[in-house]
Motif scaffolding. Structure first.
Motif, short mmCIF file in Angstrom:
data_model
loop_
_atom_site.label_atom_id
_atom_site.label_comp_id
_atom_site.label_asym_id
_atom_site.label_seq_id
_atom_site.Cartn_x
_atom_site.Cartn_y
_atom_site.Cartn_z
N ASP A 188 7.35 9.35 -3.71
CA ASP A 188 8.92 9.10 -3.12
C ASP A 188 9.33 7.85 -2.24
O ASP A 188 10.30 7.53 -2.89
CB ASP A 188 8.73 10.19 -1.79
CG ASP A 188 8.73 11.69 -2.03
OD1 ASP A 188 8.70 11.93 -3.17
OD2 ASP A 188 8.18 12.23 -1.25
N PHE A 189 8.51 6.62 -1.21
CA PHE A 189 9.04 5.36 -1.08
C PHE A 189 9.24 5.00 -2.31
O PHE A 189 9.86 4.36 -2.19
CB PHE A 189 7.57 5.34 -0.06
CG PHE A 189 8.40 3.56 0.60
CD1 PHE A 189 9.10 3.73 1.51
CD2 PHE A 189 7.50 2.65 0.21
CE1 PHE A 189 9.49 2.65 1.89
CE2 PHE A 189 7.77 1.79 0.76
CZ PHE A 189 8.76 1.37 1.48
N VAL A 227 1.70 3.60 -11.97
CA VAL A 227 1.38 2.27 -11.09
C VAL A 227 0.60 3.16 -9.13
O VAL A 227 0.33 1.96 -8.81
CB VAL A 227 2.67 0.74 -10.38
CG1 VAL A 227 2.61 0.04 -11.43
CG2 VAL A 227 4.10 1.80 -9.85
N LEU A 228 1.06 4.26 -9.27
CA LEU A 228 0.83 5.06 -8.28
C LEU A 228 -0.50 5.10 -8.43
O LEU A 228 -1.61 5.69 -8.99
CB LEU A 228 1.87 6.25 -8.26
CG LEU A 228 3.15 6.29 -7.37
CD1 LEU A 228 3.38 7.47 -7.63
CD2 LEU A 228 2.72 6.06 -6.15
N TRP A 229 -1.72 5.43 -7.04
CA TRP A 229 -2.74 4.95 -7.11
C TRP A 229 -2.99 6.83 -6.81
O TRP A 229 -2.61 7.62 -6.33
CB TRP A 229 -3.42 4.69 -5.80
CG TRP A 229 -3.93 3.02 -5.53
CD1 TRP A 229 -3.14 2.64 -7.04
CD2 TRP A 229 -3.98 2.31 -4.63
NE1 TRP A 229 -3.56 0.92 -6.12
CE2 TRP A 229 -3.94 0.79 -5.28
CE3 TRP A 229 -4.44 3.36 -3.66
CZ2 TRP A 229 -3.88 -0.15 -4.88
CZ3 TRP A 229 -4.40 1.74 -2.44
CH2 TRP A 229 -4.52 0.30 -3.58
N GLY A 265 13.92 3.27 -8.21
CA GLY A 265 15.29 3.73 -8.67
C GLY A 265 16.12 3.00 -9.23
O GLY A 265 16.47 2.00 -8.92
N GLY A 266 15.80 2.92 -10.80
CA GLY A 266 17.13 1.67 -11.71
C GLY A 266 16.50 1.07 -12.29
O GLY A 266 17.49 -0.24 -13.06
N VAL A 267 14.95 0.43 -11.74
CA VAL A 267 14.20 -0.51 -12.12
C VAL A 267 13.40 -0.16 -12.98
O VAL A 267 13.16 -0.41 -14.20
CB VAL A 267 13.96 -1.10 -10.80
CG1 VAL A 267 12.82 -2.65 -11.80
CG2 VAL A 267 15.59 -1.72 -10.20
N LEU A 281 0.93 -1.21 0.43
CA LEU A 281 0.35 0.06 -0.13
C LEU A 281 0.86 1.50 0.44
O LEU A 281 0.47 2.04 -0.86
CB LEU A 281 -0.53 0.02 1.62
CG LEU A 281 -1.90 0.83 1.50
CD1 LEU A 281 -2.86 1.11 0.00
CD2 LEU A 281 -2.95 0.69 2.83
N ARG A 282 1.90 1.57 0.71
CA ARG A 282 2.95 2.57 0.80
C ARG A 282 3.56 3.13 -0.41
O ARG A 282 3.76 3.53 -1.36
CB ARG A 282 3.18 2.97 1.88
CG ARG A 282 4.33 3.48 2.23
CD ARG A 282 5.31 3.28 3.63
NE ARG A 282 6.32 4.93 3.45
CZ ARG A 282 7.97 3.95 4.09
NH1 ARG A 282 8.45 3.69 5.24
NH2 ARG A 282 8.46 5.71 4.56
#
Length: 679
Positions: A403-404, A421-423, A410-412, A396-397
């Motif tokens: 930011d998380f 993919v962010l809600w 990062g790099g992936v 969920l986070r």
């Protein structure tokens, strides 16, 4: 082929059938009469034994409309060091289960026994010491015909079995049935492959790959019953309708303990109430998400900066920060499950304290170490260094905290992929979140990073071509110490993330050493139908071998231009005049219109997966649920609408390929709009 008379061989075979049924009934009665009151030490043992007896009674059920045996083998010689297990002049009746008389002599041999193998493999070129192979024909449970092959007689030419053709073409009413009477040599080779290895079966429509997978489970349970009783078996299907359709196959073979589930069932840690758009689902299903999750889980570990001081009586024992850091780093380097490492940490700290105690002259034992591990100071340090992780909260986070996500992706993942993919809206809690099916798979991955998933002895994965890499990983976790049977057809991949190659899929499954087998002989789909459908192959799966139908009956096939829904209904009425089942397959969006037209015409219909009966033999099938199902006759409504119902043309054409290949005896394609240019 023989016809009955007063004392011909058919009469004798019927007599053997009657005797075998009586023997099976006696076997069942023997089990039912067992008295366990004096052989169990306690009520728990009694319950377990009673359950085992109940399962045995169910396995010995005699299904009146199912042939008890379907073949016979007459061997040439007595068994030798390198010969089959038949005695000279001895014959074996091959059936779905073992049946013996009151003296223990076999009357029917289980199809899975080694002595039964030549029934499927023997040929004129390689007779396997078999003089005669006899096939039996049935109407319901009544033995009505037989057919002989003299395999060791060079003067008799090889020929196609009429009974085999009749069995293959027998109308489909009700759920999927077993194929023990019609297993072909190339199928039998897969069915009898060993438990230790994973097998991937690429098979086009009608090649019997689903049946092969189910019969392989039945064979493995026969050959390795005790081992698989401990470790468990599982059949994974694409949806509930499909599982309902196949659920009677294994019980008909006497196997009642195999669990069936969908991938969604396996990862049901949260309630799925939402849906992703195709782009987000593809990213969430990408194997790169496993690395994002691994980083996010490990990020909870904080290197210690303070010592741990343990007070015991009048003594204080101090473990310095640098030593704690070494312990934590060693656990991280081992890359074991997060939860397992967290459980090990207090014991490692306690061990460091015990080393100091021993150096000072004390002689602590394991009880002291356990007491130190439970010390308040140690517990506080573990909580600060290696806190517990809730997999659902972690996912969920990642999906709500940009930011998380950026730190761990990062790099992936690219920035654009992260945004996808962010809600859009914040969510207060795990329970209030509208999780998608892809989210549930991510939570399953995170759960496994924290605590190892239980592994089964054998898993059958059907319609595998539609799984995402992350779904393959979820299945692979269920058989890390076991093996798998992977079944699918690359041409029938109908998800945006559909499998591109079996090598890639097997790598995600964790079974890179799997053997890939290809079935190309079509037993279900008529020649004219599969030839028409194969026009799509160059556009949906270039390089894939087209299915070659072995059916002697070319089937009924017609393409009709129609003007309205009433003409679609008329085509259904026409096919319903034939014996067997009929499926009306249409683009999902067209189903309500066709349902109204059927209701207006007074024609009853079923939903996919519901069992057809003699009274209701029509099923209205949304194209999205057609995969894996089969009907004697099919009316396919508006092919272009099926294509247009998918996110892209290739997926739409693959969905159409699936819909075109559901018919066993006949297909009518009806359309008002133009046909896809590929047809």
């Amino acid at each position: 082929m023989s016809t009955p008379s007063s004392d011909d061989p058919l009469s004798r075979e019927r007599s053997h059938l009657a005797s075998s049924r009586a023997a099976l009934r006696a076997m069942r009665e023997d089990v039912e009469s067992l008295d366990i009151s004096d052989v169990t030490a306690n009520w728990v043992n009694a319950e377990v034994l009673a359950h085992q007896i109940d399962e045995r009674i169910k396995a010995l059920a005699d299904l009146s409309d199912t042939p008890l045996f379907f073949g016979r083998l007459d061997y040439l010689h007595a068994p030798g060091a390198d010969q089959a297990e038949g005695a000279e002049g001895e014959r074996f009746y091959i059936g779905r289960r073992h049946v013996h008389d009151h003296d223990g002599d076999p009357m029917v041999i289980d199809w899975r026994a080694p002595v039964s193998q030549p029934f499927y493999r023997a040929s004129k070129k390689a007779p396997m010491d078999v003089a005669l192979r006899r096939r039996f024909g049935y109407t319901g449970g009544e033995l009505t015909a037989y057919e002989d092959e003299h395999l060791s007689d060079p003067s008799e030419a090889a020929r196609t079995s009429k009974l085999l053709q009749q069995e293959i073409e027998r109308p489909r009413v009700g759920p999927m049935r077993d194929i023990v009477a019609t297993i072909q040599p190339e199928q039998d080779e897969i069915v009898r492959s060993g438990l230790g290895g994973t097998v991937c079966v690429q098979g086009g429509p009608g090649t019997g790959k689903t049946a092969v997978g189910l019969h392989r489970v039945a064979y493995l349970l026969y050959a390795h019953r005790e081992r698989l009783a401990r470790t468990g078996t599982l059949v994974i299907g694409p949806n509930k309708s499909f599982l309902h359709y196949i659920e009677q196959v294994l019980p008909a073979l006497g196997e009642l303990t195999v669990r069936q589930a969908t991938v969604d069932d396996l990862v049901s840690h949260v309630e799925v109430r939402g849906a992703d758009d195709a782009a987000a689902a593809v990213i969430k299903g990408d194997a790169r998400m496993a690395e994002v999750l691994r980083r996010a889980v490990r990020s909870h570990v904080t290197m210690p900066t303070e010592p741990v001081v343990v007070v015991r009586g009048s003594r204080r024992w101090r473990v310095p920060a640098y030593e704690l850091e070494g312990i934590v780093q060693e656990l991280l380097d081992r890359d074991i499950r997060y939860g397992a490492a967290r459980e090990a940490l207090p014991q490692r700290i306690a061990h460091a304290v015990l080393v100091q105690m021993e150096r000072s002259g004390e002689a602590p034992d394991d009880r002291v170490q356990d007491a130190v591990a439970r010390n308040a100071a140690v517990k506080a340090a573990v909580k600060a260094i290696w806190p517990p992780v809730d997999p659902a909260k972690l996912v969920l986070r990642l999906l709500t905290d940009a930011d998380f996500l950026a730190v761990h992706a990062g790099g992936v993942l690219s920035e654009d992929e992260q945004k996808r993919v962010l809600w859009a809206k914040p969510v207060r809690s795990v329970k209030s979140a509208k999780w998608s099916a892809a989210d549930a798979v991510l939570i399953d991955e995170a759960t496994d990073l924290v605590q190892r998933t239980h592994s089964l002895g054998h898993v059958v994965l059907d319609e595998a071509q539609d799984l995402s890499p992350m779904q393959y990983r979820a299945v692979g976790r269920r058989c890390t110490t076991g093996s798998a049977t992977v079944l699918g057809d690359l041409a029938q991949g109908t998800t945006p993330w559909a499998t591109r190659s079996w090598d890639e899929a097997l790598a995600h499954l964790g079974k890179t050493d799997a053997v890939v087998e290809e079935l190309t002989a079509g037993f279900r789909v008529p020649t004219d139908v599969i030839t028409y459908a194969s026009r799509l192959l160059p556009h949906i799966a270039p390089g894939l071998t087209p299915v070659a139908s072995v059916r002697e009956n070319p089937g009924f096939f017609e393409v009709r231009e129609v003007g309205e829904a009433g003409e679609v209904v008329a085509a259904c009425e026409e096919l319903l005049r034939n014996e067997g089942s009929t499926g009306l397959i249409a683009a999902d969006a067209r189903v309500p219109v066709l349902a109204q037209a059927l209701a207006a015409a007074g024609i009853g219909y079923l939903d996919p997966g519901e069992e057809t009966t003699q009274e209701t033999r029509l099923t209205l099938v949304p194209a999205s649920l057609a995969k894996g199902l089969e009907y004697d006759y099919v009316v396919l409504d508006e092919p272009q609408a099926v294509v247009d119902g998918e996110p892209d043309e290739r997926t739409g054409l693959r969905r159409l390929y699936v819909a075109l290949t559901r018919a066993v005896s006949g297909l009518i394609v009806v359309h008002a709009a133009g046909l896809p240019v590929q047809l």
